[in-house]
Write a protein that holds these residues in place. Structure first.
Motif, short mmCIF file in Angstrom:
data_model
loop_
_atom_site.label_atom_id
_atom_site.label_comp_id
_atom_site.label_asym_id
_atom_site.label_seq_id
_atom_site.Cartn_x
_atom_site.Cartn_y
_atom_site.Cartn_z
N GLU A 102 0.83 -1.21 0.00
CA GLU A 102 0.00 0.00 0.00
C GLU A 102 0.87 1.26 0.00
O GLU A 102 0.60 2.21 -0.74
CB GLU A 102 -0.93 0.00 1.21
CG GLU A 102 -1.81 1.23 1.33
CD GLU A 102 -2.77 1.42 0.16
OE1 GLU A 102 -3.13 2.58 -0.13
OE2 GLU A 102 -3.17 0.42 -0.47
N GLN A 103 1.92 1.27 0.79
CA GLN A 103 2.80 2.44 0.85
C GLN A 103 3.50 2.67 -0.49
O GLN A 103 3.58 3.81 -0.96
CB GLN A 103 3.84 2.25 1.96
CG GLN A 103 3.23 2.30 3.35
CD GLN A 103 4.12 1.69 4.41
OE1 GLN A 103 5.15 1.09 4.13
NE2 GLN A 103 3.71 1.83 5.67
N ILE A 104 3.98 1.62 -1.09
CA ILE A 104 4.63 1.74 -2.41
C ILE A 104 3.63 2.21 -3.46
O ILE A 104 3.94 3.07 -4.29
CB ILE A 104 5.31 0.41 -2.81
CG1 ILE A 104 6.49 0.15 -1.87
CG2 ILE A 104 5.76 0.43 -4.26
CD1 ILE A 104 7.05 -1.25 -1.95
N TYR A 105 2.42 1.68 -3.40
CA TYR A 105 1.38 2.11 -4.34
C TYR A 105 1.14 3.63 -4.21
O TYR A 105 1.06 4.34 -5.22
CB TYR A 105 0.09 1.32 -4.10
CG TYR A 105 -1.05 1.82 -4.93
CD1 TYR A 105 -1.16 1.46 -6.29
CD2 TYR A 105 -2.02 2.67 -4.41
CE1 TYR A 105 -2.19 1.93 -7.06
CE2 TYR A 105 -3.07 3.15 -5.18
CZ TYR A 105 -3.15 2.77 -6.51
OH TYR A 105 -4.17 3.23 -7.29
N ARG A 106 1.03 4.09 -2.98
CA ARG A 106 0.79 5.52 -2.76
C ARG A 106 1.95 6.35 -3.28
O ARG A 106 1.75 7.41 -3.88
CB ARG A 106 0.53 5.81 -1.28
CG ARG A 106 -0.84 5.34 -0.82
CD ARG A 106 -1.23 5.91 0.53
NE ARG A 106 -0.22 5.65 1.55
CZ ARG A 106 -0.37 4.83 2.58
NH1 ARG A 106 -1.50 4.16 2.74
NH2 ARG A 106 0.58 4.67 3.47
N ILE A 107 3.17 5.89 -3.07
CA ILE A 107 4.34 6.63 -3.55
C ILE A 107 4.36 6.63 -5.07
O ILE A 107 4.58 7.67 -5.71
CB ILE A 107 5.63 6.01 -2.97
CG1 ILE A 107 5.73 6.31 -1.48
CG2 ILE A 107 6.87 6.54 -3.72
CD1 ILE A 107 6.79 5.53 -0.75
N ARG A 108 4.11 5.46 -5.68
CA ARG A 108 4.17 5.36 -7.15
C ARG A 108 3.08 6.19 -7.82
O ARG A 108 3.28 6.70 -8.90
CB ARG A 108 4.03 3.89 -7.56
CG ARG A 108 5.15 3.00 -7.12
CD ARG A 108 6.36 3.00 -8.00
NE ARG A 108 6.02 2.48 -9.32
CZ ARG A 108 6.50 2.99 -10.46
NH1 ARG A 108 7.34 3.99 -10.44
NH2 ARG A 108 6.15 2.49 -11.60
N THR A 109 1.90 6.28 -7.20
CA THR A 109 0.79 6.97 -7.84
C THR A 109 0.59 8.40 -7.33
O THR A 109 -0.19 9.15 -7.91
CB THR A 109 -0.53 6.20 -7.59
OG1 THR A 109 -0.78 6.13 -6.17
CG2 THR A 109 -0.46 4.80 -8.18
N GLY A 110 1.29 8.74 -6.26
CA GLY A 110 1.14 10.08 -5.70
C GLY A 110 -0.17 10.28 -4.95
O GLY A 110 -0.58 11.41 -4.73
N THR A 111 -0.82 9.20 -4.55
CA THR A 111 -2.07 9.30 -3.80
C THR A 111 -1.77 9.30 -2.30
O THR A 111 -0.72 8.85 -1.87
CB THR A 111 -3.03 8.14 -4.12
OG1 THR A 111 -2.38 6.90 -3.83
CG2 THR A 111 -3.44 8.15 -5.58
#
Length: 112
Positions: A102-111
């Motif tokens: 989840e943390q990586i997803y947020r970093i990758r997508t800027g969410t």
């Protein structure tokens, strides 16, 4: 550049091998060759020289136990099984893995 990527991939695999071993053993008991085969089938390349120290460390930590079983082909096999402590540790690893994804997803997508 390719060498750097290959090195990073190798380091990432090393970091999650213990998690993968516990995950495999949470489904059923297995002997080392079967664990290696499943890891290779999933494209997690590993050799016996890497697996045995990990299994020994997890056993010494109380996460795994083992028993010897006669084999229809050759010498007896050492079957590993996950302990109650190992299941609890695996649950913590699952939670940590899900948080990291989840943390990586947020970093990758800027969410946020």
């Amino acid at each position: 550049m390719s060498t750097n990527v290959d090195n990073l991939k190798a380091q990432m695999r090393k970091g999650i091998l213990e998690y993968c071993i516990l995950s495999i053993l949470s489904r059923s008991d297995a002997y080392a060759s079967a664990i290696i085969a499943e890891l290779k089938e999933s494209e997690m390349i590993i050799v016996e020289g890497t697996l045995y120290p990990l299994l020994t460390r997890q056993k010494n930590q109380g996460l795994l136990s083992y028993r010897w079983e006669e084999s229809p082909q050759g010498p007896p096999r050492k079957y590993y099984s996950i302990t109650e402590k190992g299941l609890e540790f695996l649950a913590q690893l699952d939670e940590t893995w899900n948080q990291l994804v989840e943390q990586i997803y947020r970093i990758r997508t800027g969410t946020k």
